[in-house]
Motif scaffolding. Sequence first.
Motif, PDB file in Angstrom:
ATOM      1  N   ARG A  35       0.789  -1.174   0.000  1.00  0.00           N
ATOM      2  CA  ARG A  35       0.000   0.000   0.000  1.00  0.00           C
ATOM      3  C   ARG A  35       0.847   1.259   0.000  1.00  0.00           C
ATOM      4  NH1 ARG A  35      -2.510  -1.291   5.675  1.00  0.00           N
ATOM      5  NH2 ARG A  35      -0.387  -2.064   5.838  1.00  0.00           N
ATOM      6  N   THR A 106       8.014  -2.159   4.160  1.00  0.00           N
ATOM      7  CA  THR A 106       8.713  -3.419   3.839  1.00  0.00           C
ATOM      8  C   THR A 106       9.273  -3.409   2.421  1.00  0.00           C
ATOM      9  OG1 THR A 106       7.079  -4.516   5.240  1.00  0.00           O
ATOM     10  CG2 THR A 106       8.483  -5.943   3.911  1.00  0.00           C
ATOM     11  N   LEU A 209      -3.369  -8.953   3.709  1.00  0.00           N
ATOM     12  CA  LEU A 209      -4.105  -7.782   4.205  1.00  0.00           C
ATOM     13  C   LEU A 209      -5.514  -8.184   4.635  1.00  0.00           C
ATOM     14  CD1 LEU A 209      -3.002  -5.115   1.536  1.00  0.00           C
ATOM     15  CD2 LEU A 209      -2.222  -5.270   3.898  1.00  0.00           C
TER      16      LEU A 209
END
Length: 243
Positions: A35, A106, A209
């Motif tokens: 995201r 990440t 997610l």
Amino acid sequence: MSSETKHKIDACFSPHLYPVYADAESIVVVIDVFRATSAICVAFHYGADKIIPVASVEEAMQYKQQGFLAGAERDALKLDGFDFGNSPYDYMGDHVKGKTIALTTTNGTQAIEAARNAYKVVVGSFLNIDVLCEWLLKQNRGIILLCSGWKNKFNMEDALYAGAITEKIFDQSDKFTLGDGCLALKYLYQQAKHEPIKFLVHASHKERLSRLGLKKDIKYCLTPNQAPVIPILEGKYLVKLKL
Ligand code: MLT
């Protein structure tokens, strides 16, 4: 226009592969649909002044200790001690207006780091897709679509977006040729574009997610043109490109 004078669009599936694709002339579009690049677009749309993308949690914490707002995410979770994680919803509102925010994630900020020395580095997501494609079409440059992937592995959602950009640009201009990576992703996008959520149903990061209860983020990150801004790297800062 002859093929000699055309510009190439290519897709790089992982930050680790970027050195193979890098050249001194092309614009790099960094992509992390779920995201990071979606969250970055949202922060600028809500008035953030600058974002400092950093590779490590330690660097982000140093900025936090200097009084900056700071976001940090690892494995899709917000890290303790930081103001924000990596959800676009964290960056919606007046609390980001006029602020400089350090951010480490990440994959997305690692991809920005990998491309740091490119001719230009811009940030792409479905949230800014039309404004970004319009701008790219005017630049007369080669384009490298750098997918952040997941820990240097291929991922579906970044590939899908790279295919979407490729289709939009290639359909509107005869100034480009496509590398094989882009060609493959253009075909992928043609299969997926009418039902992207269904297409991504087994995609690893979508599942990750979803397990974390972040379905709202998934839906939002796949909704085009919610944050029509172009973040661009200037030195160590991402800023909003003046259009
Ligand atoms: C990243 O940059 O690694 C991703 O955006 C992970 C996430 O969804 O938070």
